[in-house]
Design an enzyme around this catalytic site. Structure first.
Site, PDB file in Angstrom:
ATOM      1  N   LYS A   1       0.840  -1.207   0.000  1.00  0.00           N
ATOM      2  CA  LYS A   1       0.000   0.000   0.000  1.00  0.00           C
ATOM      3  C   LYS A   1       0.871   1.252   0.000  1.00  0.00           C
ATOM      4  CE  LYS A   1      -3.911  -2.374   2.021  1.00  0.00           C
ATOM      5  NZ  LYS A   1      -4.661  -2.806   3.199  1.00  0.00           N
TER       6      LYS A   1
ATOM      7  N   GLN B   1      -4.870  -1.345   9.434  1.00  0.00           N
ATOM      8  CA  GLN B   1      -4.797  -2.675   8.819  1.00  0.00           C
ATOM      9  C   GLN B   1      -5.450  -3.716   9.727  1.00  0.00           C
ATOM     10  OE1 GLN B   1      -3.452  -3.400   5.649  1.00  0.00           O
ATOM     11  NE2 GLN B   1      -4.361  -5.395   6.026  1.00  0.00           N
TER      12      GLN B   1
ATOM     13  N   ASP C   1     -11.256   2.915   3.868  1.00  0.00           N
ATOM     14  CA  ASP C   1     -11.640   1.510   3.731  1.00  0.00           C
ATOM     15  C   ASP C   1     -13.156   1.381   3.532  1.00  0.00           C
ATOM     16  OD1 ASP C   1      -9.713  -0.448   3.606  1.00  0.00           O
ATOM     17  OD2 ASP C   1      -9.352  -0.488   5.767  1.00  0.00           O
TER      18      ASP C   1
END
Ligand code: NDP
Length: 287
Positions: free
Chosen positions: A53, A97, A120
């Site tokens: 990422k 995460q 997200d």
């Protein structure tokens, strides 16, 4: 002829386009969109995802900051960091995460992130907006799947779509997006009876299960478009291999189009995170 949907090439195109848009945004707004990535603990798979990422964020010209926290970080410490990032004007997107170590409350963490910075798309406010068809940050994996489907199929309207899996991060938002695109959507899961015959009716089959090679040739309608979200690390002949939820070798002989694993949905998820970070920055600055 079965089409092998090249997620890696498509993701490269998306990141290139995001990089151009980021450059224009920087020029016009005098601000660099910022992504903050938080990793708690040392889970090796999560560490690889975070590295990828950050690499992609750099390619897209985003300002990425990483926060590596020890695995015994307390809820209070994590809350404090998220609160700081929520208030930091140089941060437009926050990604924590998952999965988190067991002692931390995942739902609490998702709700602590400002919905405007929730790249997200997991915050209940964004989930509600998605389901009701309002402007929202859309979870990256289903967003990537929709981009691939829209490229393969001219008109999704009226297609029979079956989603295997009902998780909050993939299955449910995927079903919402397909419904919004006027598909007739069925979600199946571990308690579904007669799953094989339901899947055999699908023009579009999305597998998000987490069981290697579950979907066999007999489950698939000839010509169907198959999106394999699964990433399963399996030992094959003494070597670790990444396998999807779909038995690619079997299914590719009858599918119309299919995503490989690796090189399908995975790279698209990360590319969509870059797109979401730019979108979040644009919304926050009223662009
Ligand atoms: P979850 O474990 O949260 O959900 C799995 C779903 O599959 C559940 O709804 C479960 O049903 C269902 N399921 C389990 N076994 C069966 C079965 N035999 N038949 C039908 N349904 C079944 O997983 P995620 O949604 O988080 O992830 C799914 C897969 O996608 C994983 O392999 C994950 O690694 C991968 N993934 C890949 C990403 C990418 O970027 N490519 C991103 C995110 C995930 P029930 O609800 O009844 O338990």
């Amino acid at each position: 002829m079965t089409v092998r949907i090249d997620g890696k090439a498509l993701a490269d195109d998306i990141v290139e386009k995001v990089a151009l848009d980021v450059a224009a945004f920087k020029r016009d707004q005098k601000v660099t969109p910022g992504l903050a990535v938080v990793l708690v603990g040392e889970d090796p798979a999560s560490a690889v995802y975070v590295r990828n990422k950050v690499k992609r964020a750099n390619q897209a010209g985003l300002n990425s900051t990483e926060h590596y926290l020890a695995k015994d970080t307390s809820q209070e410490e994590l809350d404090k960091l998220i609160s700081q990032l929520n208030q930091d004007d140089s941060v437009h997107g926050i990604l924590v995460q998952l999965p988190l170590p067991k002692h931390l409350d995942e739902s609490h963490v998702i709700e602590a992130i400002s919905p405007a910075k929730d790249v997200d798309g997991f915050h209940p406010q964004n989930v509600g907006n998605l389901v009701t068809g309002q402007k929202s940050l859309i979870p990256c994996t289903p967003l990537g799947c929709m981009i691939m489907l829209n490229r393969e199929i001219d008109d999704l309207s009226g297609k029979n779509a079956v989603v295997i899996g009902r998780s909050n991060i993939v299955g449910k938002p995927m079903a919402s997006l397909l419904l919004q695109a006027n598909c007739t959507v069925t979600t199946v899961h571990s308690k579904t009876q007669g799953i094989e015959s339901i899947c055999r009716n699908a023009d579009i089959l999305v597998a998000a299960v987490g069981q290697a090679l579950l979907v066999k040739k007999e489950w698939v309608k000839p010509g169907a478009v198959i999106i394999d979200v699964g990433i399963n690390s399996v030992e094959v002949e003494g070597k670790r291999r990444l396998l999807g939820d779909v038995d690619y070798d079997q299914v590719s002989s009858i599918a119309g189009a299919i995503t490989p694993v690796p090189g399908g949905v995975g790279p698209m998820t990360i590319a969509c995170l870059m797109q979401n970070t730019l979108t979040a920055a644009q919304h926050q600055l009223g662009v």
